[in-house]
Write a protein that holds these residues in place. Sequence first.
Motif, PDB file in Angstrom:
ATOM      1  N   GLU A  49       0.798  -1.214   0.000  1.00  0.00           N
ATOM      2  CA  GLU A  49       0.000   0.000   0.000  1.00  0.00           C
ATOM      3  C   GLU A  49       0.837   1.275   0.000  1.00  0.00           C
ATOM      4  O   GLU A  49       0.329   2.358  -0.269  1.00  0.00           O
ATOM      5  N   PHE A  50       2.139   1.144   0.311  1.00  0.00           N
ATOM      6  CA  PHE A  50       3.034   2.304   0.277  1.00  0.00           C
ATOM      7  C   PHE A  50       3.788   2.430  -1.051  1.00  0.00           C
ATOM      8  O   PHE A  50       4.518   3.411  -1.256  1.00  0.00           O
ATOM      9  N   MET A  51       3.620   1.445  -1.949  1.00  0.00           N
ATOM     10  CA  MET A  51       4.352   1.485  -3.219  1.00  0.00           C
ATOM     11  C   MET A  51       4.017   2.725  -4.060  1.00  0.00           C
ATOM     12  O   MET A  51       4.919   3.320  -4.664  1.00  0.00           O
TER      13      MET A  51
ATOM     14  N   LYS B 124       5.924   7.638  -6.671  1.00  0.00           N
ATOM     15  CA  LYS B 124       5.802   9.089  -6.817  1.00  0.00           C
ATOM     16  C   LYS B 124       7.123   9.794  -6.516  1.00  0.00           C
ATOM     17  O   LYS B 124       7.442  10.834  -7.101  1.00  0.00           O
ATOM     18  N   ALA B 125       7.900   9.215  -5.591  1.00  0.00           N
ATOM     19  CA  ALA B 125       9.132   9.864  -5.141  1.00  0.00           C
ATOM     20  C   ALA B 125      10.382   9.322  -5.830  1.00  0.00           C
ATOM     21  O   ALA B 125      11.499   9.674  -5.442  1.00  0.00           O
ATOM     22  N   LYS B 126      10.224   8.475  -6.838  1.00  0.00           N
ATOM     23  CA  LYS B 126      11.399   7.793  -7.401  1.00  0.00           C
ATOM     24  C   LYS B 126      12.442   8.769  -7.958  1.00  0.00           C
ATOM     25  O   LYS B 126      13.640   8.478  -7.937  1.00  0.00           O
ATOM     26  N   GLY B 127      12.003   9.950  -8.382  1.00  0.00           N
ATOM     27  CA  GLY B 127      12.941  10.931  -8.922  1.00  0.00           C
ATOM     28  C   GLY B 127      13.841  11.571  -7.885  1.00  0.00           C
ATOM     29  O   GLY B 127      14.872  12.159  -8.238  1.00  0.00           O
TER      30      GLY B 127
ATOM     31  N   PRO C 197      17.562   7.812  -3.675  1.00  0.00           N
ATOM     32  CA  PRO C 197      18.968   7.572  -4.018  1.00  0.00           C
ATOM     33  C   PRO C 197      19.117   6.817  -5.339  1.00  0.00           C
ATOM     34  O   PRO C 197      18.363   5.871  -5.615  1.00  0.00           O
ATOM     35  N   VAL C 198      20.076   7.222  -6.128  1.00  0.00           N
ATOM     36  CA  VAL C 198      20.334   6.576  -7.420  1.00  0.00           C
ATOM     37  C   VAL C 198      20.784   5.132  -7.170  1.00  0.00           C
ATOM     38  O   VAL C 198      21.658   4.868  -6.334  1.00  0.00           O
ATOM     39  N   GLY C 199      20.166   4.196  -7.881  1.00  0.00           N
ATOM     40  CA  GLY C 199      20.570   2.790  -7.777  1.00  0.00           C
ATOM     41  C   GLY C 199      19.959   2.043  -6.606  1.00  0.00           C
ATOM     42  O   GLY C 199      20.232   0.848  -6.432  1.00  0.00           O
TER      43      GLY C 199
ATOM     44  N   SER D  97       5.300   0.064 -11.202  1.00  0.00           N
ATOM     45  CA  SER D  97       6.065   0.588 -12.341  1.00  0.00           C
ATOM     46  C   SER D  97       7.561   0.459 -12.085  1.00  0.00           C
ATOM     47  O   SER D  97       8.373   0.595 -13.000  1.00  0.00           O
ATOM     48  N   LEU D  98       7.921   0.184 -10.810  1.00  0.00           N
ATOM     49  CA  LEU D  98       9.328  -0.011 -10.463  1.00  0.00           C
ATOM     50  C   LEU D  98       9.687  -1.488 -10.580  1.00  0.00           C
ATOM     51  O   LEU D  98       8.843  -2.366 -10.424  1.00  0.00           O
TER      52      LEU D  98
END
Length: 537
Positions: free
Chosen positions: A116-118, A123-126, A129-131, A147-148
């Motif tokens: 439920e938190f996905m 939304k915050a993927k941008g 942290p990279v990687g 989508s991840l």
Amino acid sequence: MNSEYYEYQLTIDKILDSGSRSFPDREIVYRDIRRYTFRSFANSVKRLANGLRKIGVKRGEKIGVIDWDTDVYMHNYYAIPMIGSVLHTVNIRYPLELIAKTILHAEDKYLIVRDEFMPLIEKAKGIMPVGMKVISYSDSKEKVRSSLDTIDFWELIESNEPLEEETNVNENDMATIFYTSGTTGEPKGVWFNHRKIVLHAISVSLVGARPPLSLTSNDVYMILVPMFHVHAWGYPYVALMAGVKYVLPGKYDYSFILSLMDKEGVTYSAMVPTILYLLLTNPDAPRYLHVFKRWKVTIGGSALPEGLAKKAKELGITVIGGYGLSETCPVLSVGYYNSAIERLDDNTKFMAQITAGAPIPLVQIKIVDPATGKEKETGKIGEIVVRAPWLTQEYYKDPEKTKALWKGGWLHTGDLAYMDQYGYIHIVDREKDAIKSGGEFIPSLLLENAISLHPKVSQVAVVGIKDEKWGERPAAFIVPKEQVSEEEIRQFLLKLADEGKIQKWWIPDRFIFISSMPLTSTNKIDKKVLRDMTQTK
């Protein structure tokens, strides 16, 4: 001399092994969804530990967890530190930007996320942290659609054998990190090594056996402290160490919690005062009076109002106070009966047990003058400073705040209190909350306690408001049980002043009636919001 002496390390995996060996059939229960014996839980944790290693988790890397109080979270409390990695308990009640900020500051390499938190993480993927890799799960064990590109949590357990070899984790290795609730500015990173967590769990286990709690391995725990908040006060570790059945409520639903307590035979809980208030005032509460009669409760996080304590006592609940901070792992003192009061009358013992308590084993506490550091006499108000073997040694990547925290070799709490003749701590205020009126302090907690005794008051919080003449004056926010006037409250306080229980000049200039209290991310009353409300009401 040739020796094969083994240097025993106080590490979290030792708690798991000890619990599963000594209490193999004791249960861990997650809602009405899953049950484990300690033996099967340990096996499952070791499978997860092996699975985490196989996907590349390295020693010292931090893994954030975004979840409710679940069996999955309980797995992570053990599996992540067991392989030398660091558990980051992410505060799920922060706004998204602040969640991302703490994940970046902690330098998380992995994130374990409930389904439920996905959407939040997507939304915050941008700004993450990279990687960073994401591990997801659902209660149904179905793979989470996202989508991840995510790794399935349950597969890490089910497709791996238990990790058997020693991991050579050192007791001084970082085990956990989390961020303070940010009530006095930006959240600060607080971290603990294995040794500190194990010693804290031992001391909490010892003091729980003392009256009036008198807890044994036959008790059933349901801890109502979010697992992101200071290790749920250490109880997920205490449970396996003490060999008690442990019930996890998941997302807090107070009607469901009451029914689960009844079904699973819960006898002990710990929580902040707000949670106790919400349970006792829940519409379903009258159906569970038989549960309350066997229930023992430790209150911490903020002061236990005398009015709430007496209401609990009327229902047959054994309730005691406790005290600690994020920086102290957290427990420092508990309202157990020390030898100074154990033979005194029941009322004296009750009033002692609902204070902030007496220091638990291995804790040193002093009350000092904040300006000079000189220790105060018994009964005199000063700042609480502490030493114990489980206090955080620093704020993560913040040497300036660390220096202030550990000024003079004692951890400075910022709490104002006095020690009574029996050795019990009475907290009167936070330094930041103290109301300075006409050059003298009005202790907001003592004033709140007095107002809480009015029979028509459910909850109360007192804050300072600017005053042209006196500098500051108190304003009281009240959630009423029933219709009550400002004049009724004022007359009640005047009577207490005449009895010498408060000072007359402490009586608030304003009484503001509200339907509910604003809460912080850890369910404490948010006085910052209340101060803002004084400008609009």
